[in-house]
Design a protein around this motif. Structure first.
Motif, PDB file in Angstrom:
ATOM      1  N   PRO A 185       0.819  -1.215   0.000  1.00  0.00           N
ATOM      2  CA  PRO A 185       0.000   0.000   0.000  1.00  0.00           C
ATOM      3  C   PRO A 185       0.850   1.261   0.000  1.00  0.00           C
ATOM      4  O   PRO A 185       1.980   1.260   0.509  1.00  0.00           O
ATOM      5  N   PRO A 186       0.367   2.359  -0.587  1.00  0.00           N
ATOM      6  CA  PRO A 186       1.105   3.623  -0.562  1.00  0.00           C
ATOM      7  C   PRO A 186       1.225   4.131   0.869  1.00  0.00           C
ATOM      8  O   PRO A 186       0.456   3.733   1.752  1.00  0.00           O
ATOM      9  N   PRO A 187       2.196   5.005   1.137  1.00  0.00           N
ATOM     10  CA  PRO A 187       2.435   5.464   2.513  1.00  0.00           C
ATOM     11  C   PRO A 187       1.341   6.365   3.072  1.00  0.00           C
ATOM     12  O   PRO A 187       1.336   6.659   4.268  1.00  0.00           O
ATOM     13  N   ASP A 188       0.426   6.827   2.232  1.00  0.00           N
ATOM     14  CA  ASP A 188      -0.653   7.670   2.724  1.00  0.00           C
ATOM     15  C   ASP A 188      -1.945   7.350   1.995  1.00  0.00           C
ATOM     16  O   ASP A 188      -1.941   6.762   0.916  1.00  0.00           O
ATOM     17  N   ASN A 189      -3.059   7.716   2.620  1.00  0.00           N
ATOM     18  CA  ASN A 189      -4.382   7.597   2.014  1.00  0.00           C
ATOM     19  C   ASN A 189      -5.143   8.877   2.328  1.00  0.00           C
ATOM     20  O   ASN A 189      -4.592   9.780   2.962  1.00  0.00           O
ATOM     21  N   PRO A 190      -6.393   9.014   1.894  1.00  0.00           N
ATOM     22  CA  PRO A 190      -7.096  10.299   2.083  1.00  0.00           C
ATOM     23  C   PRO A 190      -7.239  10.783   3.522  1.00  0.00           C
ATOM     24  O   PRO A 190      -7.502  11.973   3.741  1.00  0.00           O
ATOM     25  N   SER A 218      -5.817  20.101 -11.771  1.00  0.00           N
ATOM     26  CA  SER A 218      -5.958  21.483 -11.339  1.00  0.00           C
ATOM     27  C   SER A 218      -7.417  21.759 -11.010  1.00  0.00           C
ATOM     28  O   SER A 218      -8.299  21.509 -11.833  1.00  0.00           O
ATOM     29  N   GLU A 219      -7.665  22.243  -9.805  1.00  0.00           N
ATOM     30  CA  GLU A 219      -9.026  22.561  -9.372  1.00  0.00           C
ATOM     31  C   GLU A 219      -9.141  24.051  -9.071  1.00  0.00           C
ATOM     32  O   GLU A 219      -8.354  24.609  -8.313  1.00  0.00           O
ATOM     33  N   PHE A 220     -10.121  24.691  -9.698  1.00  0.00           N
ATOM     34  CA  PHE A 220     -10.447  26.090  -9.420  1.00  0.00           C
ATOM     35  C   PHE A 220     -11.303  26.110  -8.160  1.00  0.00           C
ATOM     36  O   PHE A 220     -12.410  25.583  -8.151  1.00  0.00           O
ATOM     37  N   ILE A 221     -10.780  26.676  -7.063  1.00  0.00           N
ATOM     38  CA  ILE A 221     -11.476  26.551  -5.780  1.00  0.00           C
ATOM     39  C   ILE A 221     -12.058  27.859  -5.247  1.00  0.00           C
ATOM     40  O   ILE A 221     -12.943  27.819  -4.376  1.00  0.00           O
ATOM     41  N   VAL A 264      -8.244  31.247  -7.718  1.00  0.00           N
ATOM     42  CA  VAL A 264      -7.341  30.469  -6.873  1.00  0.00           C
ATOM     43  C   VAL A 264      -7.480  28.996  -7.253  1.00  0.00           C
ATOM     44  O   VAL A 264      -8.595  28.495  -7.391  1.00  0.00           O
ATOM     45  N   TYR A 265      -6.336  28.335  -7.423  1.00  0.00           N
ATOM     46  CA  TYR A 265      -6.314  26.929  -7.829  1.00  0.00           C
ATOM     47  C   TYR A 265      -5.530  26.103  -6.815  1.00  0.00           C
ATOM     48  O   TYR A 265      -4.634  26.619  -6.142  1.00  0.00           O
ATOM     49  N   VAL A 266      -5.878  24.824  -6.723  1.00  0.00           N
ATOM     50  CA  VAL A 266      -5.003  23.865  -6.065  1.00  0.00           C
ATOM     51  C   VAL A 266      -4.600  22.858  -7.135  1.00  0.00           C
ATOM     52  O   VAL A 266      -5.447  22.288  -7.825  1.00  0.00           O
ATOM     53  N   ILE A 267      -3.300  22.691  -7.313  1.00  0.00           N
ATOM     54  CA  ILE A 267      -2.762  21.831  -8.365  1.00  0.00           C
ATOM     55  C   ILE A 267      -2.058  20.647  -7.707  1.00  0.00           C
ATOM     56  O   ILE A 267      -1.246  20.825  -6.797  1.00  0.00           O
ATOM     57  N   SER A 268      -2.389  19.447  -8.155  1.00  0.00           N
ATOM     58  CA  SER A 268      -1.868  18.227  -7.540  1.00  0.00           C
ATOM     59  C   SER A 268      -1.130  17.361  -8.550  1.00  0.00           C
ATOM     60  O   SER A 268      -1.568  17.202  -9.689  1.00  0.00           O
ATOM     61  N   ARG A 269      -0.026  16.781  -8.100  1.00  0.00           N
ATOM     62  CA  ARG A 269       0.709  15.814  -8.905  1.00  0.00           C
ATOM     63  C   ARG A 269       0.588  14.415  -8.286  1.00  0.00           C
ATOM     64  O   ARG A 269       1.340  13.504  -8.622  1.00  0.00           O
ATOM     65  N   GLU A 270      -0.347  14.264  -7.385  1.00  0.00           N
ATOM     66  CA  GLU A 270      -0.514  12.986  -6.686  1.00  0.00           C
ATOM     67  C   GLU A 270      -0.929  11.885  -7.651  1.00  0.00           C
ATOM     68  O   GLU A 270      -1.884  12.045  -8.414  1.00  0.00           O
ATOM     69  N   LEU A 287      -7.636  16.063   0.829  1.00  0.00           N
ATOM     70  CA  LEU A 287      -7.745  17.496   1.120  1.00  0.00           C
ATOM     71  C   LEU A 287      -8.513  18.224   0.018  1.00  0.00           C
ATOM     72  O   LEU A 287      -9.354  19.085   0.304  1.00  0.00           O
ATOM     73  N   ILE A 288      -8.254  17.864  -1.233  1.00  0.00           N
ATOM     74  CA  ILE A 288      -8.953  18.519  -2.347  1.00  0.00           C
ATOM     75  C   ILE A 288     -10.448  18.215  -2.294  1.00  0.00           C
ATOM     76  O   ILE A 288     -11.286  19.103  -2.478  1.00  0.00           O
ATOM     77  N   ASN A 289     -10.797  16.968  -2.030  1.00  0.00           N
ATOM     78  CA  ASN A 289     -12.224  16.616  -1.906  1.00  0.00           C
ATOM     79  C   ASN A 289     -12.880  17.366  -0.755  1.00  0.00           C
ATOM     80  O   ASN A 289     -14.039  17.768  -0.831  1.00  0.00           O
ATOM     81  N   TYR A 290     -12.129  17.558   0.321  1.00  0.00           N
ATOM     82  CA  TYR A 290     -12.635  18.304   1.473  1.00  0.00           C
ATOM     83  C   TYR A 290     -12.955  19.748   1.077  1.00  0.00           C
ATOM     84  O   TYR A 290     -13.934  20.337   1.531  1.00  0.00           O
ATOM     85  N   ILE A 291     -12.124  20.296   0.184  1.00  0.00           N
ATOM     86  CA  ILE A 291     -12.317  21.683  -0.249  1.00  0.00           C
ATOM     87  C   ILE A 291     -13.510  21.823  -1.184  1.00  0.00           C
ATOM     88  O   ILE A 291     -14.331  22.728  -1.037  1.00  0.00           O
TER      89      ILE A 291
END
Length: 313
Positions: A23-28, A106-109, A263-269, A278-282
């Motif tokens: 499993p990856p080292p982190d989850n949501p 990229s999410e416009f928040i 304002v954007y949040v950009i993820s490379r996950e 965190l993005i879903n929370y936003i």
């Protein structure tokens, strides 16, 4: 012997499969990741990630605030999983991901505003976009040249950093090609812009509005002391004070404050990890309410349901 080799190969394949399926080292809701953000967005980002850590105690964000270009570069170099910025990636930045076959999201928040601030001693609180353009083009140099100008002396433009989103936004907005024609001064943070403006009556400061717009924040209340937030009009010849708008939340949402930006949040996950949580929370949870509390206009407002119950006597 052949059977032993086959058994050995089989065990090796099983081991590889076990490693690849680890499993990856982190989850949501669990883990630790690095994120970065433009310093002008710090109050909003602080409220969001701290609230998320409060809901999920096993989630931890290491947050670094930098000038926007440096923050984006940090994410491109894989030193941060997410970046909060006031612009999307440009073509050169996108090519970095394309070259390495990395998908980004990229999410416009939110809608943010650049607040123009002056000290309490400066009586001038109204300005037009045309006048701002003349200032940035070097045609207006002194406060008394403004149509409603009462303050005397040179207009000193104050920004937080040479590579900040605030400065880049203004230079792009007013198509500035020659900085030598304007009196411009940079410090190291939005806080320092506020401090400088308080002490210098001829200064005109540019800050992210969330630094002074959270009415419940002791820091915002302290920073707002002895400041005026200028009203800005898109009309070159406004008829009344009603034609001027400040970067209040409603004016950002109605798109009537001229100096607004996304304002954007950009993820490379690459997996469904803590960044995705965190993005879903936003965008799907109460993150929109936190953005609203910061004085910005959330792209997806938090829906608050009110139930009215009629009781019969």
């Amino acid at each position: 012997m052949n059977n032993l080799i086959k058994i050995g190969i089989g065990i090796g394949l099983i081991s590889l499969a076990a490693c690849s399926s680890s499993p990856p080292p982190d989850n949501p809701t669990h883990g630790k990741i690095n994120i970065t953000a433009d310093e002008s967005l710090e109050p909003m980002v602080e409220s969001i990630y701290k609230a998320y850590e409060g809901v999920y105690p096993n989630a931890k964000f290491n947050v670094v605030y930098k000038p926007e270009q440096e923050a984006i570069t940090t994410m491109l170099r894989d030193s941060a999983r997410l970046v909060f910025s006031t612009r999307e990636l440009n073509d050169n930045e996108k090519s970095v991901f394309a070259k390495n076959k990395i998908k980004y999201k990229s999410e416009f928040i939110a809608t943010d505003g650049i607040a123009l601030i002056v000290g309490r001693e400066n009586p001038d609180s109204l300005i037009t976009m045309a006048e701002l353009n003349d200032i940035f083009q070097g045609r207006i140099k002194n406060w008394e040249q403004l149509k409603r100008g009462s303050q005397k002396g040179p207009i000193v433009l104050v920004f937080d950093n040479n590579n900040s989103s605030n400065l880049n936004f203004a230079l792009k907005q007013f198509k500035v090609s020659d900085l030598s024609r304007i009196k411009i001064f940079t410090v190291k943070s939005n806080k320092q812009v506020i401090e400088y403006v308080r002490k210098n009556p001829t200064a005109l400061g540019f800050i992210g509005v969330n630094w002074i717009s959270d009415g419940d924040s002791p820091l915002a209340a302290e920073l707002s002391k002895n400041l005026r937030v200028m009203g800005v009009s898109e009309d070159a010849s406004p008829d009344s004070i009603d034609d001027f708008f400040q970067p209040f939340q409603k004016n950002l949402g109605l798109k009537i404050y001229p100096l607004r930006r996304n304002v954007y949040v950009i993820s490379r996950e690459a997996h469904s990890g803590l960044g995705s949580g965190l993005i879903n929370y936003i965008i799907r949870d109460v993150g929109g309410l936190l953005i609203e509390k910061s004085g910005l206009w959330p792209t997806k407002p938090y829906n608050r349901e009110v139930f009215l119950e009629k009781k019969l006597n």
